[in-house]
Scaffold this motif. Structure first.
Motif, PDB file in Angstrom:
ATOM      1  N   MET A   1       0.827  -1.205   0.000  1.00  0.00           N
ATOM      2  CA  MET A   1       0.000   0.000   0.000  1.00  0.00           C
ATOM      3  C   MET A   1       0.858   1.250   0.000  1.00  0.00           C
ATOM      4  O   MET A   1       0.605   2.202  -0.740  1.00  0.00           O
ATOM      5  N   ASP A   2       1.864   1.243   0.853  1.00  0.00           N
ATOM      6  CA  ASP A   2       2.758   2.393   0.916  1.00  0.00           C
ATOM      7  C   ASP A   2       3.484   2.598  -0.400  1.00  0.00           C
ATOM      8  O   ASP A   2       3.685   3.725  -0.842  1.00  0.00           O
ATOM      9  N   LEU A   3       3.900   1.521  -1.011  1.00  0.00           N
ATOM     10  CA  LEU A   3       4.609   1.629  -2.277  1.00  0.00           C
ATOM     11  C   LEU A   3       3.698   2.188  -3.366  1.00  0.00           C
ATOM     12  O   LEU A   3       4.127   2.981  -4.215  1.00  0.00           O
ATOM     13  N   THR A   4       2.428   1.753  -3.355  1.00  0.00           N
ATOM     14  CA  THR A   4       1.482   2.261  -4.355  1.00  0.00           C
ATOM     15  C   THR A   4       1.285   3.769  -4.200  1.00  0.00           C
ATOM     16  O   THR A   4       1.267   4.533  -5.166  1.00  0.00           O
ATOM     17  N   PHE A   5       1.147   4.216  -2.938  1.00  0.00           N
ATOM     18  CA  PHE A   5       0.965   5.640  -2.680  1.00  0.00           C
ATOM     19  C   PHE A   5       2.193   6.425  -3.125  1.00  0.00           C
ATOM     20  O   PHE A   5       2.081   7.502  -3.736  1.00  0.00           O
ATOM     21  N   ASN A   6       3.349   5.853  -2.836  1.00  0.00           N
ATOM     22  CA  ASN A   6       4.580   6.535  -3.243  1.00  0.00           C
ATOM     23  C   ASN A   6       4.687   6.644  -4.758  1.00  0.00           C
ATOM     24  O   ASN A   6       5.147   7.653  -5.302  1.00  0.00           O
ATOM     25  N   LYS A   7       4.253   5.565  -5.426  1.00  0.00           N
ATOM     26  CA  LYS A   7       4.310   5.598  -6.888  1.00  0.00           C
ATOM     27  C   LYS A   7       3.364   6.670  -7.456  1.00  0.00           C
ATOM     28  O   LYS A   7       3.709   7.407  -8.387  1.00  0.00           O
ATOM     29  N   VAL A   8       2.141   6.720  -6.902  1.00  0.00           N
ATOM     30  CA  VAL A   8       1.162   7.697  -7.379  1.00  0.00           C
ATOM     31  C   VAL A   8       1.650   9.124  -7.096  1.00  0.00           C
ATOM     32  O   VAL A   8       1.584  10.015  -7.951  1.00  0.00           O
ATOM     33  N   ALA A   9       2.163   9.330  -5.895  1.00  0.00           N
ATOM     34  CA  ALA A   9       2.652  10.667  -5.535  1.00  0.00           C
ATOM     35  C   ALA A   9       3.834  11.062  -6.417  1.00  0.00           C
ATOM     36  O   ALA A   9       3.952  12.211  -6.851  1.00  0.00           O
ATOM     37  N   GLY A  10       4.708  10.104  -6.689  1.00  0.00           N
ATOM     38  CA  GLY A  10       5.853  10.382  -7.548  1.00  0.00           C
ATOM     39  C   GLY A  10       5.420  10.732  -8.952  1.00  0.00           C
ATOM     40  O   GLY A  10       5.988  11.624  -9.599  1.00  0.00           O
ATOM     41  N   ALA A  11       4.397  10.007  -9.447  1.00  0.00           N
ATOM     42  CA  ALA A  11       3.911  10.281 -10.795  1.00  0.00           C
ATOM     43  C   ALA A  11       3.298  11.669 -10.886  1.00  0.00           C
ATOM     44  O   ALA A  11       3.501  12.416 -11.863  1.00  0.00           O
TER      45      ALA A  11
END
Length: 239
Positions: A1-11
């Motif tokens: 979950m944390d990784l998904t959020f980080n990916k979305v925020a990074g994008a």
């Protein structure tokens, strides 16, 4: 979950940075400048002397007796900030012009003339009507280097009237006899040349007879002009 959020925020962050970068790049390539005044700039060609009609020399024997001396005095008012015209009066910024008509250029004792004016005086022993007229029309052009910065009197009528006024202020130059043919000759030649030039494209070889026909009256006046020429040309010979 944390990784998904980080990916979305990074994008999202990368997209924002890309948009900012593209905007700055566009501003650099397509710079927008504020105009100082609203409207459109229209280029206007400047009028040159070559495009203006040539000014015919006046017949001094005709124009001076008919000149408006009062109007000439009014025109001279433009010169009073530098010149006086009174017998015995001290010089101003420019020399006293009393008696200037007919005296030697640079012949005002006590005034320091420019070297250019002194050179001119060495070549012209007297102020003639023609020389005064040319100088008043464009002082800097007639005597390059003169200290007189006045732009000149562009209207021939103003110069004639002012010279008639100055002639009454101690002037010694005689008015020549009338010789209207001398002033009319350049006009006749100019009209004949204009007629020939205007007829050439349309008529072809027929332009030559038209030019000769226009010049014929001037040729018919030649004997009268020749008879009056010596008298009218007498002041000019003083150059």
């Amino acid at each position: 979950m944390d990784l998904t959020f980080n990916k979305v925020a990074g994008a999202v962050l990368a997209t924002g940075l890309a948009l900012v970068g593209l905007r700055e790049l566009a501003n650099g390539v397509f710079a927008v400048h504020e105009v100082e005044k609203p409207g459109y700039a229209i280029a206007v060609a400047e009028e040159t002397e070559g495009g203006a009609a040539a000014e015919l020399p006046p017949d001094w024997g005709t124009v001076l007796p008919a000149a408006d001396v009062a109007a000439g005095q009014a025109v001279f008012a433009k010169c009073t900030s530098c010149h006086v015209v009174a017998a015995g009066a001290p010089h101003g910024t420019g020399p006293n012009l009393y008696g200037v008509v007919g005296r030697k250029p640079g012949g005002a004792p006590g005034f320091a003339f420019s070297p250019a004016f002194a050179d001119y005086a060495g070549q012209h022993p007297v102020w003639t009507w023609e020389e005064l007229d040319a100088f008043l029309k464009a002082p800097q052009k007639h005597i390059p280097g003169t200290k007189m910065t006045f732009v000149g009197l562009k209207k021939q009528e103003d110069r004639i009237n002012m010279l008639a006024y100055l002639a009454q202020q101690g002037g010694t130059l005689a008015v020549p006899p009338p010789n209207p043919a001398a002033a009319a000759a350049p006009a006749a030649e100019g009209e004949a040349a204009a007629a020939a030039e205007g007829a050439a494209p349309a008529e072809g070889g027929a332009a030559a007879p038209a030019a000769e026909g226009a010049a014929a009256p001037a040729a018919g006046e030649a004997p009268a002009a020749g008879a009056a020429a010596p008298k009218a040309a007498a002041p000019a010979g003083a150059h």
